[in-house]
Design a protein around this motif. Structure first.
Motif, PDB file in Angstrom:
ATOM      1  N   ARG A  48       0.812  -1.207   0.000  1.00 58.78           N
ATOM      2  CA  ARG A  48       0.000   0.000   0.000  1.00 58.78           C
ATOM      3  C   ARG A  48       0.854   1.269   0.000  1.00 58.78           C
ATOM      4  NH1 ARG A  48      -3.806   1.574  -0.598  1.00 58.78           N
ATOM      5  NH2 ARG A  48      -5.163   1.942   1.170  1.00 58.78           N
ATOM      6  N   ARG A  49       1.845   1.329   0.890  1.00 61.12           N
ATOM      7  CA  ARG A  49       2.640   2.556   0.998  1.00 61.12           C
ATOM      8  C   ARG A  49       3.550   2.747  -0.205  1.00 61.12           C
ATOM      9  NH1 ARG A  49       4.444   6.760   0.972  1.00 61.12           N
ATOM     10  NH2 ARG A  49       5.412   8.022   2.599  1.00 61.12           N
ATOM     11  N   TRP A  50       4.090   1.634  -0.745  1.00 60.27           N
ATOM     12  CA  TRP A  50       5.018   1.717  -1.860  1.00 60.27           C
ATOM     13  C   TRP A  50       4.402   1.229  -3.169  1.00 60.27           C
ATOM     14  CZ3 TRP A  50       9.681   4.097  -1.847  1.00 60.27           C
ATOM     15  CH2 TRP A  50      10.154   4.511  -0.597  1.00 60.27           C
ATOM     16  N   ALA A  51       3.114   0.949  -3.146  1.00 60.71           N
ATOM     17  CA  ALA A  51       2.367   0.590  -4.361  1.00 60.71           C
ATOM     18  C   ALA A  51       3.022  -0.551  -5.144  1.00 60.71           C
ATOM     19  CB  ALA A  51       2.186   1.811  -5.254  1.00 60.71           C
ATOM     20  N   LYS A  52       3.546  -1.533  -4.420  1.00 57.51           N
ATOM     21  CA  LYS A  52       4.132  -2.683  -5.087  1.00 57.51           C
ATOM     22  C   LYS A  52       3.043  -3.646  -5.530  1.00 57.51           C
ATOM     23  CE  LYS A  52       8.441  -1.486  -4.286  1.00 57.51           C
ATOM     24  NZ  LYS A  52       9.395  -1.152  -5.381  1.00 57.51           N
ATOM     25  N   SER A  53       3.302  -4.361  -6.608  1.00 55.80           N
ATOM     26  CA  SER A  53       2.377  -5.412  -7.022  1.00 55.80           C
ATOM     27  C   SER A  53       2.353  -6.494  -5.954  1.00 55.80           C
ATOM     28  CB  SER A  53       2.817  -6.021  -8.347  1.00 55.80           C
ATOM     29  OG  SER A  53       4.011  -6.772  -8.191  1.00 55.80           O
ATOM     30  N   SER A  54       1.345  -7.342  -6.008  1.00 58.06           N
ATOM     31  CA  SER A  54       1.238  -8.407  -5.026  1.00 58.06           C
ATOM     32  C   SER A  54       2.478  -9.298  -5.037  1.00 58.06           C
ATOM     33  CB  SER A  54      -0.009  -9.251  -5.297  1.00 58.06           C
ATOM     34  OG  SER A  54      -0.086 -10.335  -4.403  1.00 58.06           O
ATOM     35  N   GLU A  55       2.940  -9.682  -6.221  1.00 57.81           N
ATOM     36  CA  GLU A  55       4.093 -10.569  -6.309  1.00 57.81           C
ATOM     37  C   GLU A  55       5.365  -9.880  -5.821  1.00 57.81           C
ATOM     38  OE1 GLU A  55       4.169 -13.824  -6.883  1.00 57.81           O
ATOM     39  OE2 GLU A  55       1.996 -13.572  -6.793  1.00 57.81           O
ATOM     40  N   ASP A  56       5.560  -8.619  -6.204  1.00 57.15           N
ATOM     41  CA  ASP A  56       6.739  -7.885  -5.739  1.00 57.15           C
ATOM     42  C   ASP A  56       6.714  -7.714  -4.228  1.00 57.15           C
ATOM     43  OD1 ASP A  56       7.922  -7.665  -8.178  1.00 57.15           O
ATOM     44  OD2 ASP A  56       7.343  -5.584  -8.538  1.00 57.15           O
ATOM     45  N   ALA A  57       5.531  -7.429  -3.684  1.00 50.56           N
ATOM     46  CA  ALA A  57       5.419  -7.256  -2.238  1.00 50.56           C
ATOM     47  C   ALA A  57       5.718  -8.558  -1.503  1.00 50.56           C
ATOM     48  CB  ALA A  57       4.025  -6.749  -1.869  1.00 50.56           C
ATOM     49  N   LYS A  58       5.280  -9.671  -2.068  1.00 50.80           N
ATOM     50  CA  LYS A  58       5.583 -10.971  -1.459  1.00 50.80           C
ATOM     51  C   LYS A  58       7.088 -11.238  -1.469  1.00 50.80           C
ATOM     52  CE  LYS A  58       1.168 -13.036  -2.822  1.00 50.80           C
ATOM     53  NZ  LYS A  58       0.510 -13.983  -3.751  1.00 50.80           N
ATOM     54  N   ASP A  59       7.707 -10.983  -2.622  1.00 46.81           N
ATOM     55  CA  ASP A  59       9.156 -11.190  -2.718  1.00 46.81           C
ATOM     56  C   ASP A  59       9.905 -10.294  -1.734  1.00 46.81           C
ATOM     57  OD1 ASP A  59       8.877 -13.067  -4.698  1.00 46.81           O
ATOM     58  OD2 ASP A  59       9.229 -11.667  -6.344  1.00 46.81           O
ATOM     59  N   LEU A  60       9.515  -9.032  -1.699  1.00 43.94           N
ATOM     60  CA  LEU A  60      10.193  -8.085  -0.818  1.00 43.94           C
ATOM     61  C   LEU A  60      10.005  -8.439   0.649  1.00 43.94           C
ATOM     62  CD1 LEU A  60       9.407  -4.741  -2.656  1.00 43.94           C
ATOM     63  CD2 LEU A  60      11.686  -5.673  -2.203  1.00 43.94           C
ATOM     64  N   THR A  61       8.830  -8.961   0.990  1.00 47.03           N
ATOM     65  CA  THR A  61       8.586  -9.353   2.379  1.00 47.03           C
ATOM     66  C   THR A  61       9.558 -10.427   2.821  1.00 47.03           C
ATOM     67  OG1 THR A  61       6.241  -8.757   2.268  1.00 47.03           O
ATOM     68  CG2 THR A  61       6.874 -10.325   3.962  1.00 47.03           C
ATOM     69  N   GLN A  62       9.732 -11.440   1.995  1.00 47.37           N
ATOM     70  CA  GLN A  62      10.669 -12.506   2.342  1.00 47.37           C
ATOM     71  C   GLN A  62      12.113 -12.002   2.330  1.00 47.37           C
ATOM     72  OE1 GLN A  62       9.629 -15.802  -0.295  1.00 47.37           O
ATOM     73  NE2 GLN A  62       8.421 -16.683   1.370  1.00 47.37           N
ATOM     74  N   GLU A  63      12.446 -11.189   1.331  1.00 44.62           N
ATOM     75  CA  GLU A  63      13.790 -10.616   1.263  1.00 44.62           C
ATOM     76  C   GLU A  63      14.087  -9.755   2.493  1.00 44.62           C
ATOM     77  OE1 GLU A  63      16.543 -10.158  -1.322  1.00 44.62           O
ATOM     78  OE2 GLU A  63      15.816 -12.213  -1.314  1.00 44.62           O
ATOM     79  N   PHE A  64      13.081  -9.026   2.932  1.00 46.06           N
ATOM     80  CA  PHE A  64      13.274  -8.090   4.031  1.00 46.06           C
ATOM     81  C   PHE A  64      13.717  -8.799   5.300  1.00 46.06           C
ATOM     82  CE2 PHE A  64      11.456  -5.969   7.782  1.00 46.06           C
ATOM     83  CZ  PHE A  64      12.174  -4.788   7.745  1.00 46.06           C
ATOM     84  N   PHE A  65      13.035  -9.887   5.661  1.00 43.93           N
ATOM     85  CA  PHE A  65      13.378 -10.572   6.899  1.00 43.93           C
ATOM     86  C   PHE A  65      14.778 -11.177   6.840  1.00 43.93           C
ATOM     87  CE2 PHE A  65       8.761 -10.405   7.470  1.00 43.93           C
ATOM     88  CZ  PHE A  65       8.711  -9.936   8.782  1.00 43.93           C
ATOM     89  N   ALA A  66      15.158 -11.690   5.682  1.00 46.10           N
ATOM     90  CA  ALA A  66      16.513 -12.208   5.539  1.00 46.10           C
ATOM     91  C   ALA A  66      17.533 -11.074   5.606  1.00 46.10           C
ATOM     92  CB  ALA A  66      16.653 -12.970   4.228  1.00 46.10           C
ATOM     93  N   ALA A  67      17.232  -9.954   4.948  1.00 52.36           N
ATOM     94  CA  ALA A  67      18.165  -8.821   4.911  1.00 52.36           C
ATOM     95  C   ALA A  67      18.328  -8.177   6.284  1.00 52.36           C
ATOM     96  CB  ALA A  67      17.689  -7.780   3.908  1.00 52.36           C
TER      97      ALA A  67
END
Length: 242
Positions: A48-67
């Motif tokens: 919502r805040r960064w207007a990412k697509s559903s798939e991009d938001a899913k990828d970023l969510t997983q990447e975020f916790f690892a990062a």
């Protein structure tokens, strides 16, 4: 069952420290538990805040916790330095800016083992909530869900499943158009009205206590916990903030 426990910090900071230390025996489990608890607000923020697509938001969510762990972010956090929610929110924006500026440098997966977040397939943040509020809204929902799961287990162990179901019907689910007066609930559950009153009062107190404990795990002091609860639940209706 009245919820008179003393205020104290619990195990969340231990989880955070373990998730920040790949050499720790609890590293992977702690990281996955943090992700399981907080992935909804993280995903909602990207979506919502960064207007990412559903798939991009899913990828970023997983990447975020690892990062978080690889960049040493969690290793810098201590209970006395502030609220865990504030750290995560600031890190999310930095992470999203990095992704926006350098997609070529951020390879999806990046050789990391994915964090299992199965429910991502079934969740979308409410479009009626302003984008800047999506993170806090889902964070408060995560806290409430955790508290309710713990409360259900406590009530079940005490043989008070009926009291828990009564509470959830009245204060959590509350179907539209249904008579949920104390008199109607007493008739529905075969109770005295005074029993309904007492059960609901005790359940509200219990949930308030559990919510405080969950929030207290992520801040440095009782005063910070009170402020955090006020900010997270001031715009929500329900027994946790009555």
């Amino acid at each position: 069952m009245g919820g008179g426990e003393s205020r104290f910090p619990s195990t969340c900071w231990t989880e955070i420290r373990d998730a920040a230390d790949p050499s720790s025996t609890g590293y992977r489990g702690s990281l996955e538990r943090l992700a399981a608890t907080y992935w909804r607000p993280v995903y909602a923020h990207f979506r919502r805040r960064w207007a990412k697509s559903s798939e991009d938001a899913k990828d970023l969510t997983q990447e975020f916790f690892a990062a978080l762990c690889e960049k040493g972010f969690l290793a810098k956090i201590e209970p006395g330095l502030g609220r865990f929610r504030a750290y995560v929110k600031a890190a999310l924006d930095n992470f999203a800016r990095l992704d926006h500026r350098g997609r070529g440098r951020l390879k999806r997966g990046g050789g990391r083992k994915a964090i299992p977040i199965d429910d991502l397939r079934e969740f979308e943040p409410s479009a009626s909530v302003p984008p800047e509020q999506a993170f806090d809204r889902e964070w408060s929902r995560s806290v409430l869900d955790q508290a309710l799961r713990e409360m259900e287990g406590i009530y079940r162990a005490a043989g008070l499943e009926k009291a828990y179901r009564l509470f959830v019907l009245k204060h959590i689910e509350a179907p539209d158009g249904e008579d949920l007066s104390y008199e109607a609930l007493a008739k529905r559950y075969g109770l005295k009205v005074t029993d309904v009153t007492n059960w609901l009062h005790r359940a509200r107190r219990k949930l308030q206590t559990l919510i405080f404990r969950k929030v207290r795990e992520t801040v440095g002091s009782d005063e910070d916990a009170d402020t955090e609860i006020s900010e997270l639940f001031s715009s929500r209706r329900g027994p946790a903030v009555d």
